[in-house]
Scaffold this active site. Structure first.
Site, PDB file in Angstrom:
ATOM      1  N   HIS A  93      52.877   9.539  74.155  1.00  0.00           N
ATOM      2  CA  HIS A  93      54.292   9.360  74.504  1.00  0.00           C
ATOM      3  C   HIS A  93      54.744  10.567  75.323  1.00  0.00           C
ATOM      4  CE1 HIS A  93      58.629   8.963  74.239  1.00  0.00           C
ATOM      5  NE2 HIS A  93      58.410   7.676  74.013  1.00  0.00           N
ATOM      6  N   GLU A 141      56.662   4.469  81.192  1.00  0.00           N
ATOM      7  CA  GLU A 141      58.004   5.005  80.891  1.00  0.00           C
ATOM      8  C   GLU A 141      58.291   6.209  81.784  1.00  0.00           C
ATOM      9  OE1 GLU A 141      58.988   4.017  76.305  1.00  0.00           O
ATOM     10  OE2 GLU A 141      58.459   6.092  76.704  1.00  0.00           O
TER      11      GLU A 141
HETATM   12  O1  G3P Z   1      59.376   5.012  73.562  1.00  0.00           O
HETATM   13  C1  G3P Z   1      60.541   4.463  74.074  1.00  0.00           C
HETATM   14  C2  G3P Z   1      61.417   5.483  74.662  1.00  0.00           C
HETATM   15  O2  G3P Z   1      60.807   6.609  75.170  1.00  0.00           O
HETATM   16  C3  G3P Z   1      62.470   4.934  75.553  1.00  0.00           C
HETATM   17  O3  G3P Z   1      63.613   5.570  75.131  1.00  0.00           O
HETATM   18  O4  G3P Z   1      65.946   5.724  74.554  1.00  0.00           O
HETATM   19  O5  G3P Z   1      65.281   5.182  76.907  1.00  0.00           O
HETATM   20  O6  G3P Z   1      64.983   3.480  75.086  1.00  0.00           O
HETATM   21  P1  G3P Z   1      65.037   4.926  75.441  1.00  0.00           P
END
Ligand code: G3P
Length: 222
Positions: A93, A141
């Site tokens: 992550h 991400e």
């Molecule tokens: O692992 C999911 C996360 O990093 C995304 O965070 O708060 O943007 O949904 P968020």
């Protein structure tokens, strides 16, 4: 088409710690049954056992180390996470980054213990590299969008589409999730249209006044 996978990452949010992790896991289960979608939850290590034993929901660890049983004080053993009730794990992550060699070891350790793997990536090149290690999923991400509420699926559709294409080239068996800023039904819809198999999300649910309602809003349009 197959129902999408949604994983709610509780991170170290106080709103998702201890008993509150159990409450959010129950919300995941309720919404997943009501709308017939796969919703998993990723609590902190110490909450895995409590969540998994109290709620019939897929539980993912937030990390594991690429170690075998033995003398590794302070590390996270895949078998221990599995015995606590997890069915899978996040690896790499953005808030728990590893080297490529360490990601490889973690994916192998997870595989040995029978844990499903979601390797997080930050751009198209790392998506391709991660796919080469043969996880079940990669999750793209972009770090700059995490926690902003600005959805990756509309702010950076090309990184999602690019990852889907790059991963398919490297290993057709690896599915692609995307995450960062996802909270609304239209964000999930856009993510699926870009070829992803689901989403990873955190703040939009964990910090919501009513996490169950937030999850319903996310999935009710698909
Ligand atoms: O692992 C999911 C996360 O990093 C995304 O965070 O708060 O943007 O949904 P968020």
């Amino acid at each position: 088409s197959k129902s999408p996978l949604i994983v709610v990452n509780l991170k170290t949010y106080l709103q998702g710690t201890g008993e509150k992790a159990v409450t959010i896991a129950k919300a995941c289960k309720n919404v997943s049954e009501k709308y017939n979608v796969d919703i998993g939850v990723s609590p902190q290590f110490c909450d895995i056992y409590q969540v998994a034993s109290q709620v019939d929901v897929p539980v993912y660890s937030q990390h594991i180390d690429g170690i075998d049983g033995g003398s590794h004080t302070g590390q996270i053993l895949a078998q221990c996470v599995k015995d606590a009730g997890a069915i899978g794990t996040l690896v790499n992550h953005s808030e728990r980054r590893l080297t490529l060699a360490d990601i490889d070891s973690s994916v192998k350790a997870a595989g040995k213990a029978g844990l499903s793997t979601i390797v997080c990536t930050n751009n198209v090149n790392t998506s391709a590299s991660a796919a080469s290690l043969g996880p079940d999923y990669i999750a793209i991400e972009p770090p700059e969008l995490i926690g902003t509420g600005v959805p990756v699926s509309s702010a950076d559709p090309q990184v999602v589409k690019g990852s889907v294409d790059a991963v398919k080239n490297v290993n057709e068996d690896v599915k692609v999730l995307c995450g960062a800023g996802i909270s609304k039904g239209e964000d999930l819809q856009a993510a699926l249209e870009l070829g992803s198999a689901g989403v990873l999300l955190a703040s939009g649910v964990v910090k919501a006044e009513d996490p169950e309602k937030a999850l319903e809003h996310l999935v009710s349009q698909i």
